[in-house]
Scaffold this active site. Structure first.
Site, PDB file in Angstrom:
ATOM      1  CB  THR A 176      21.118  -8.813 -26.140  1.00 48.30           C
ATOM      2  OG1 THR A 176      21.805  -7.710 -26.689  1.00 48.30           O
ATOM      3  CG2 THR A 176      19.873  -8.279 -25.455  1.00 48.30           C
ATOM      4  NE  ARG A 204      25.297   0.069 -31.152  1.00 45.71           N
ATOM      5  CZ  ARG A 204      24.668  -1.031 -30.790  1.00 45.71           C
ATOM      6  NH1 ARG A 204      24.793  -1.471 -29.560  1.00 45.71           N
ATOM      7  NH2 ARG A 204      23.930  -1.706 -31.634  1.00 45.71           N
ATOM      8  CB  VAL A 205      22.464   4.207 -27.435  1.00 36.96           C
ATOM      9  CG1 VAL A 205      21.200   3.592 -26.849  1.00 36.96           C
ATOM     10  CG2 VAL A 205      23.162   5.080 -26.395  1.00 36.96           C
ATOM     11  N   GLY A 206      22.331   1.006 -28.467  1.00 37.75           N
ATOM     12  CA  GLY A 206      21.653   0.054 -29.341  1.00 37.75           C
ATOM     13  C   GLY A 206      20.144   0.105 -29.214  1.00 37.75           C
ATOM     14  CG  ASP A 207      18.151  -3.457 -30.383  1.00 36.31           C
ATOM     15  OD1 ASP A 207      19.350  -3.557 -30.040  1.00 36.31           O
ATOM     16  OD2 ASP A 207      17.390  -4.441 -30.455  1.00 36.31           O
ATOM     17  CB  THR A 227      19.178 -10.802 -29.210  1.00 35.51           C
ATOM     18  OG1 THR A 227      20.580 -10.987 -29.465  1.00 35.51           O
ATOM     19  CG2 THR A 227      18.444 -12.062 -29.600  1.00 35.51           C
ATOM     20  N   GLY A 228      20.356  -8.990 -31.648  1.00 34.67           N
ATOM     21  CA  GLY A 228      20.938  -8.875 -32.985  1.00 34.67           C
ATOM     22  C   GLY A 228      21.424  -7.444 -33.151  1.00 34.67           C
ATOM     23  N   GLY A 230      21.705  -4.000 -33.247  1.00 36.16           N
ATOM     24  CA  GLY A 230      20.633  -3.111 -32.848  1.00 36.16           C
ATOM     25  C   GLY A 230      20.200  -2.090 -33.878  1.00 36.16           C
TER      26      GLY A 230
HETATM   27  N1  ASP Z   1      20.880  -5.736 -29.751  1.00 29.95           N
HETATM   28  C1  ASP Z   1      22.126  -5.542 -29.096  1.00 29.95           C
HETATM   29  C2  ASP Z   1      22.666  -4.189 -29.466  1.00 29.95           C
HETATM   30  O1  ASP Z   1      22.682  -3.873 -30.630  1.00 29.95           O
HETATM   31  C3  ASP Z   1      23.151  -6.561 -29.405  1.00 29.95           C
HETATM   32  C4  ASP Z   1      22.685  -7.977 -29.524  1.00 29.95           C
HETATM   33  O2  ASP Z   1      21.575  -8.316 -29.183  1.00 29.95           O
HETATM   34  O3  ASP Z   1      23.420  -8.810 -29.954  1.00 29.95           O
HETATM   35  O4  ASP Z   1      23.116  -3.486 -28.615  1.00 29.95           O
END
Ligand code: ASP
Length: 320
Positions: A176, A204-207, A227-228, A230
């Site tokens: 991200t 799919r929708v993330g954070d 980031t990570g 979500g």
């Molecule tokens: N946070 C992002 C998501 O889940 C992915 C990421 O940051 O690695 O969409």
């Protein structure tokens, strides 16, 4: 003009590959792009511009680089398509804009910003987001514009992991980009943009586009971009929780962000990282993975970029 200490930090995702998976030249180029992104935001801040403009300018450079999972170079979903999420938030007014599942917007953060300015809906999804961007005069592209050879390889690897039940590395899974800034007027802003994680289910929708989860800014407290995976940040309402820990529990930016990355999320065995700034212009970039693309220009003007443990000093940047 008040003289708040201008500061800027970014991340390019905590899903960094192990050092031996790319050539030294590729790592060097990714660090150059991090520095270029910081430069774009810093130029806005040092001439007295808004933190909101700085984080947008920073994220645009990262979206245009093939090295990061956002814009060109974004992750592919299970259907071999790109669905892009982005958000931007103004800590001064709490105004925000976000898009999710966008498929044709060249720079999703620009669409998020246009939505913020429109001040009607905060979050648009899918084809409506693409249409909005087009109507707002932003550049739209074919979905294939976002594809790079590295992302095709990652999708193949993720599908193989799924079929064989083996574990994927953080670098194979996700990434991200995000930026946070404090401007000369003491206003804070945050922006985030992502392709999500590789092989994610369509829709799919993330954070990242969820205000308060992956992206949050509030003047006087902090601005955060996460980031990570979500889903964990959404459950923790990570961005808002960090702000609440600071404003209600009196924690420092360091304490609140370390607790989020290493305790709240890290203790679940999840790779996590973020960039954040507080009202005094103090920047942090904590992560618990093998590396995180990151960079910052601190309140002294010292610029650093890095991908793994080490940070590379890029000089003391002019503040005026
Ligand atoms: N946070 C992002 C998501 O889940 C992915 C990421 O940051 O690695 O969409």
């Amino acid at each position: 003009m008040s003289s708040a200490p201008i500061a800027l930090a970014l991340h390019g995702g905590c899903g960094t590959l192990p050092p031996d998976e790319l050539t030294p030249a590729e790592w060097a180029e990714s660090r150059d792009h991090l520095a270029e992104a910081l430069r774009a935001g810093w130029d806005v801040l040092k001439r007295g511009g808004r933190s909101l403009d700085a984080v947008e300018a920073t994220v645009v450079v990262l979206e245009n680089s093939p090295h990061f999972n956002a814009g060109h170079g974004a992750a592919l979903n299970a259907a071999h398509e790109h669905e892009l999420d982005s958000a931007i938030m103004d800590g001064a007014t709490l105004s925000a804009g976000a898009v999710a599942g966008a498929q044709r917007i060249r720079n999703p953060v620009k669409a998020a910003r246009a939505l913020l300015e429109r001040n009607e809906a905060i979050l648009l999804i899918g084809p409506a987001a693409d249409r909005f961007a087009e109507e707002a005069g932003l550049v739209v592209v074919e979905n294939s514009y976002f594809t790079t050879p590295r992302r095709i390889d990652m999708l193949r690897r993720m599908k193989a992991h799924k079929a064989s039940g083996t574990a994927a590395s953080e670098g194979e899974k996700h990434g991200t980009v995000g930026a946070v800034a404090c401007d000369r007027h003491g206003h804070l802003a945050a922006a985030t943009s992502t392709g999500g994680y590789t092989n994610k289910p369509p829709g799919r929708v993330g954070d990242s586009p969820l205000i308060g989860a992956g992206t949050y800014a509030r003047d006087g407290v902090c601005a955060v971009s996460c980031t990570g995976m979500g889903e964990y940040f959404m459950r923790a309402v990570a961005g808002h929780e960090i702000a609440a820990q600071m404003s209600l529990a009196g924690r420092s930016l360091d304490e609140a962000t370390q607790a989020m990355v290493f305790d709240v999320i890290g203790k679940q065995g999840i790779g996590a990282g973020l960039c954040a700034v507080d009202a005094a212009g103090h920047v942090v970039v904590p992560f618990n993975t093998v590396g995180m693309y990151r960079g910052f220009v601190n309140a002294d003007g010292d610029c650093y970029v890095g991908t793994h443990a080490d940070l590379e000093f890029r000089g003391t940047w002019d503040r005026n």
